[in-house]
Design an enzyme around this catalytic site. Structure first.
Site, PDB file in Angstrom:
ATOM      1  N   ASP A 162      23.047  -4.186  41.614  1.00  0.00           N
ATOM      2  CA  ASP A 162      23.725  -2.921  41.925  1.00  0.00           C
ATOM      3  C   ASP A 162      25.156  -3.181  42.405  1.00  0.00           C
ATOM      4  O   ASP A 162      25.565  -2.716  43.452  1.00  0.00           O
ATOM      5  CB  ASP A 162      22.929  -2.134  42.970  1.00  0.00           C
ATOM      6  CG  ASP A 162      21.522  -1.797  42.506  1.00  0.00           C
ATOM      7  OD1 ASP A 162      21.225  -0.610  42.332  1.00  0.00           O
ATOM      8  OD2 ASP A 162      20.702  -2.725  42.306  1.00  0.00           O
ATOM      9  N   ASP A 191      22.115  -2.419  37.194  1.00  0.00           N
ATOM     10  CA  ASP A 191      23.182  -1.526  37.649  1.00  0.00           C
ATOM     11  C   ASP A 191      24.496  -2.282  37.755  1.00  0.00           C
ATOM     12  O   ASP A 191      24.819  -2.857  38.799  1.00  0.00           O
ATOM     13  CB  ASP A 191      22.820  -0.831  38.965  1.00  0.00           C
ATOM     14  CG  ASP A 191      21.837   0.311  38.765  1.00  0.00           C
ATOM     15  OD1 ASP A 191      21.426   0.558  37.613  1.00  0.00           O
ATOM     16  OD2 ASP A 191      21.468   0.963  39.761  1.00  0.00           O
ATOM     17  N   TYR A 194      28.351   1.283  36.989  1.00  0.00           N
ATOM     18  CA  TYR A 194      28.244   2.662  37.483  1.00  0.00           C
ATOM     19  C   TYR A 194      29.228   3.591  36.780  1.00  0.00           C
ATOM     20  O   TYR A 194      29.681   4.587  37.353  1.00  0.00           O
ATOM     21  CB  TYR A 194      28.439   2.728  39.001  1.00  0.00           C
ATOM     22  CG  TYR A 194      27.263   2.185  39.776  1.00  0.00           C
ATOM     23  CD1 TYR A 194      26.254   3.014  40.243  1.00  0.00           C
ATOM     24  CD2 TYR A 194      27.157   0.817  40.041  1.00  0.00           C
ATOM     25  CE1 TYR A 194      25.175   2.511  40.946  1.00  0.00           C
ATOM     26  CE2 TYR A 194      26.083   0.296  40.736  1.00  0.00           C
ATOM     27  CZ  TYR A 194      25.093   1.144  41.188  1.00  0.00           C
ATOM     28  OH  TYR A 194      24.032   0.634  41.875  1.00  0.00           O
ATOM     29  N   ASN A 228      18.919   1.666  35.902  1.00  0.00           N
ATOM     30  CA  ASN A 228      18.975   3.080  35.521  1.00  0.00           C
ATOM     31  C   ASN A 228      20.400   3.539  35.210  1.00  0.00           C
ATOM     32  O   ASN A 228      20.610   4.436  34.384  1.00  0.00           O
ATOM     33  CB  ASN A 228      18.356   3.956  36.610  1.00  0.00           C
ATOM     34  CG  ASN A 228      19.040   3.808  37.949  1.00  0.00           C
ATOM     35  OD1 ASN A 228      19.068   2.711  38.515  1.00  0.00           O
ATOM     36  ND2 ASN A 228      19.590   4.883  38.486  1.00  0.00           N
ATOM     37  N   HIS A 229      21.404   2.934  35.831  1.00  0.00           N
ATOM     38  CA  HIS A 229      22.784   3.343  35.551  1.00  0.00           C
ATOM     39  C   HIS A 229      23.298   2.804  34.222  1.00  0.00           C
ATOM     40  O   HIS A 229      24.426   3.120  33.827  1.00  0.00           O
ATOM     41  CB  HIS A 229      23.700   2.927  36.703  1.00  0.00           C
ATOM     42  CG  HIS A 229      23.541   3.781  37.916  1.00  0.00           C
ATOM     43  ND1 HIS A 229      24.150   5.008  38.050  1.00  0.00           N
ATOM     44  CD2 HIS A 229      22.811   3.603  39.045  1.00  0.00           C
ATOM     45  CE1 HIS A 229      23.814   5.550  39.211  1.00  0.00           C
ATOM     46  NE2 HIS A 229      23.000   4.715  39.833  1.00  0.00           N
ATOM     47  N   HIS A 313      14.397  -3.955  37.746  1.00  0.00           N
ATOM     48  CA  HIS A 313      15.350  -3.149  38.519  1.00  0.00           C
ATOM     49  C   HIS A 313      14.673  -2.359  39.630  1.00  0.00           C
ATOM     50  O   HIS A 313      15.064  -2.447  40.784  1.00  0.00           O
ATOM     51  CB  HIS A 313      16.139  -2.202  37.615  1.00  0.00           C
ATOM     52  CG  HIS A 313      17.219  -1.480  38.360  1.00  0.00           C
ATOM     53  ND1 HIS A 313      18.269  -2.145  38.963  1.00  0.00           N
ATOM     54  CD2 HIS A 313      17.405  -0.157  38.636  1.00  0.00           C
ATOM     55  CE1 HIS A 313      19.062  -1.276  39.567  1.00  0.00           C
ATOM     56  NE2 HIS A 313      18.555  -0.062  39.395  1.00  0.00           N
ATOM     57  N   HIS A 322      14.530   6.088  50.165  1.00  0.00           N
ATOM     58  CA  HIS A 322      15.182   6.260  48.875  1.00  0.00           C
ATOM     59  C   HIS A 322      14.445   5.435  47.824  1.00  0.00           C
ATOM     60  O   HIS A 322      14.213   4.246  48.004  1.00  0.00           O
ATOM     61  CB  HIS A 322      16.649   5.837  48.973  1.00  0.00           C
ATOM     62  CG  HIS A 322      17.512   6.410  47.895  1.00  0.00           C
ATOM     63  ND1 HIS A 322      17.526   7.752  47.589  1.00  0.00           N
ATOM     64  CD2 HIS A 322      18.393   5.827  47.042  1.00  0.00           C
ATOM     65  CE1 HIS A 322      18.382   7.972  46.613  1.00  0.00           C
ATOM     66  NE2 HIS A 322      18.916   6.820  46.249  1.00  0.00           N
ATOM     67  N   HIS A 323      14.070   6.071  46.739  1.00  0.00           N
ATOM     68  CA  HIS A 323      13.329   5.444  45.633  1.00  0.00           C
ATOM     69  C   HIS A 323      11.934   4.969  46.053  1.00  0.00           C
ATOM     70  O   HIS A 323      11.341   4.116  45.381  1.00  0.00           O
ATOM     71  CB  HIS A 323      14.105   4.265  45.046  1.00  0.00           C
ATOM     72  CG  HIS A 323      15.455   4.636  44.509  1.00  0.00           C
ATOM     73  ND1 HIS A 323      15.640   5.687  43.646  1.00  0.00           N
ATOM     74  CD2 HIS A 323      16.689   4.082  44.718  1.00  0.00           C
ATOM     75  CE1 HIS A 323      16.934   5.771  43.336  1.00  0.00           C
ATOM     76  NE2 HIS A 323      17.589   4.822  43.970  1.00  0.00           N
ATOM     77  N   HIS A 350      18.017  -1.517  42.697  1.00  0.00           N
ATOM     78  CA  HIS A 350      17.797  -0.069  42.746  1.00  0.00           C
ATOM     79  C   HIS A 350      18.010   0.512  44.140  1.00  0.00           C
ATOM     80  O   HIS A 350      18.793   1.450  44.311  1.00  0.00           O
ATOM     81  CB  HIS A 350      16.404   0.258  42.225  1.00  0.00           C
ATOM     82  CG  HIS A 350      16.231   1.662  41.749  1.00  0.00           C
ATOM     83  ND1 HIS A 350      17.223   2.363  41.092  1.00  0.00           N
ATOM     84  CD2 HIS A 350      15.159   2.508  41.822  1.00  0.00           C
ATOM     85  CE1 HIS A 350      16.773   3.565  40.779  1.00  0.00           C
ATOM     86  NE2 HIS A 350      15.540   3.683  41.213  1.00  0.00           N
ATOM     87  N   HIS A 352      19.689   0.462  47.617  1.00  0.00           N
ATOM     88  CA  HIS A 352      20.958  -0.112  48.063  1.00  0.00           C
ATOM     89  C   HIS A 352      20.821  -0.657  49.484  1.00  0.00           C
ATOM     90  O   HIS A 352      21.461  -0.190  50.429  1.00  0.00           O
ATOM     91  CB  HIS A 352      22.071   0.932  47.984  1.00  0.00           C
ATOM     92  CG  HIS A 352      22.309   1.413  46.586  1.00  0.00           C
ATOM     93  ND1 HIS A 352      23.027   2.555  46.292  1.00  0.00           N
ATOM     94  CD2 HIS A 352      21.926   0.895  45.384  1.00  0.00           C
ATOM     95  CE1 HIS A 352      23.077   2.723  44.974  1.00  0.00           C
ATOM     96  NE2 HIS A 352      22.408   1.731  44.411  1.00  0.00           N
TER      97      HIS A 352
END
Length: 459
Positions: A162, A191, A194, A228-229, A313, A322-323, A350, A352
């Site tokens: 990321d 990632d 971005y 995913n990005h 990821h 988150h996630h 994924h 952060h």
């Protein structure tokens, strides 16, 4: 026999000096940057001088065992040449490899001319120089091939996920470059640029990211995982081909491991067998990824590559809000295999932030027993979330409370990791926080190989 005794002696010594921060949520408070994304005129995005000068140069392993390298770059003014001139430090005789060039369009963006060339039949553990470009705008770089695969081959991998192109991203990359451990290859857990965060997925940000990372990835291979990005499925602007910019720009040697897709594949490097999985491609029973992984795990030879590493990821174990539990569907498909084949460690991004798990599994559930709680399992991998490289300057700090038993250490800060393989039995992992000195280990732990030395390494 003498070698085995020596390894066991080392194992006993290291077993005594294990250092880690088990079962801990760090209360470290990171400083925040007022400005997050680096502006387009930042020096790290500088275009190399000269007409049609190659830029965004990057390399990755080009075959199964490390005797080939994929060289990639972009020219902006005209196609130029896809040829690579290369030679070893020991032998100055230049060879030439020829590759292919392609372009793509994304909404109102037209890419430069993207070149990919594979150089093959390289010698192990050898420094090579290579040149791309023509005439006055030729640019020269170098890399070192890995040692031949083997039981007790030491090797150091960097872990980055990321990354993005924020000021924090630049700090992470600088920390990795300056680390006294001297990572030899980066395992990148997804990632990249971005670009999808910018208006209409502004693909100029793929170009800036390529120039930003060139200072590292032109000199040592980065092993790519799609996040995913990278999907960039945007029907609102008539862009419906998933992973389009990523696929054009970043090639991997997926066919060398009999994969049918560049989003899941494997390589062998030094003493590690590395499996890359796709969190965003189908993985249910009977799908190509599921079928490939089932066969791939059977092929792993721990007598050749003792360390079994998986990259993905989306994390399977994550105690941040988150996630949270996004990886649950994949976990139910693959976790039992990870335990059966004694995977040593699974790295993901994924989220952060940083987190390291204990060795746990959650595979005992049957509809008749209701067993659905992770339990300690010394055949299971350690799960490490390392999606904390900088992204767009946002950290995930909201943690599940109380801290689950499976979580050994977690901290909401930016940083990178190092996985330093010593021999067939021992490897040392460290996580380095951006706001510390480059030699400071904010979290560290000794790994005991699940096949060759499967003792309890809980923290």
């Amino acid at each position: 026999m003498g070698v085995v005794k020596g390894l066991l002696a080392l194992a006993l010594v290291l077993n005594v000096v294990v250092v880690s921060n088990g079962g801990k949520s760090s209360n470290f408070v990171r400083k925040t940057n007022k400005n997050r994304d680096m502006p387009l005129d930042s020096d790290v995005f500088r275009v190399p001088p000269g007409y049609n000068a190659p830029q965004q140069v990057h390399i990755t392993q080009g075959d199964l065992v490390g005797r080939a390298m994929i060289i990639s770059w972009v020219t902006m003014d005209e196609p130029g040449s896809s040829a690579v001139r290369y030679w070893s430090e020991k032998n100055g005789r230049k060879r030439i490899a020829k590759g292919k060039m392609s372009t793509y369009r994304f909404f109102n963006y037209s890419s430069g001319f993207i070149h990919h060339t594979t150089i093959r039949k390289l010698k192990y553990n050898t420094k090579y120089y290579y040149e791309v470009g023509l005439r006055n705008t030729t640019r020269r770089f170098s890399f070192i091939t890995p040692p031949q695969t083997g039981l007790d081959v030491p090797y150091t991998f960097g872990l980055i996920g990321d990354l993005g192109q924020s000021f924090d991203s630049n700090t992470t990359l600088s920390h990795y470059e300056l680390s006294p451990k001297k990572g030899q290859t980066v395992l990148f857990v997804g990632d990249l640029s971005y670009a999808d965060r910018y208006p209409n997925h502004d693909n100029v940000r793929w170009d800036t990211w390529g120039r930003f990372t060139e200072r590292s990835v032109a000199y040592q291979p980065w092993i790519w995982t799609a996040g995913n990005h990278e999907i960039e499925f945007a029907p609102e602007i008539n862009e419906t081909e998933p992973f389009k910019p990523f696929s054009y720009r970043y090639h991997v040697p997926y066919e060398a491991s009999q994969s049918t897709s560049p989003f899941w594949y494997s390589i062998k490097r030094a003493s590690a067998h590395i499996i890359v999985l796709s969190s965003y491609s189908a993985y249910g029973r009977g799908t190509p990824q599921y079928t490939w992984l089932k066969k791939e795990l059977r092929k792993v030879k721990r007598s050749e590559t003792p360390w079994l590493i998986v990259l993905m990821h989306s994390p399977l174990y994550n105690s941040y809000n988150h996630h949270f539990m996004e990886g649950e569907a994949m976990r139910t498909k693959f976790e039992a295999w990870f335990v059966k084949y004694k995977v040593d460690v699974v790295f993901a991004g994924h989220v952060h932030a940083y987190e390291r798990s204990e060795r746990v599994s959650n595979i005992a559930y049957k509809i008749t027993n209701g067993l659905c709680t992770p339990v300690k399992d010394q055949s299971a991998p350690v799960y490490i979330t390392i999606g904390d490289a900088g992204n767009y300057g946002v950290i995930d700090s909201n943690m599940i409370q109380p801290q689950p038993e499976y979580s050994a250490f977690r901290e909401a800060s930016f940083g990178h990791g190092m996985f330093d393989i010593k021999n067939r039995t021992h490897a040392h992992f460290s996580w380095n926080r951006n706001q510390d000195g480059v030699a400071v280990e904010a979290d560290s732990v000794w790994f005991f190989n699940r096949h060759w030395y499967p003792v309890d390494d809980s923290t």
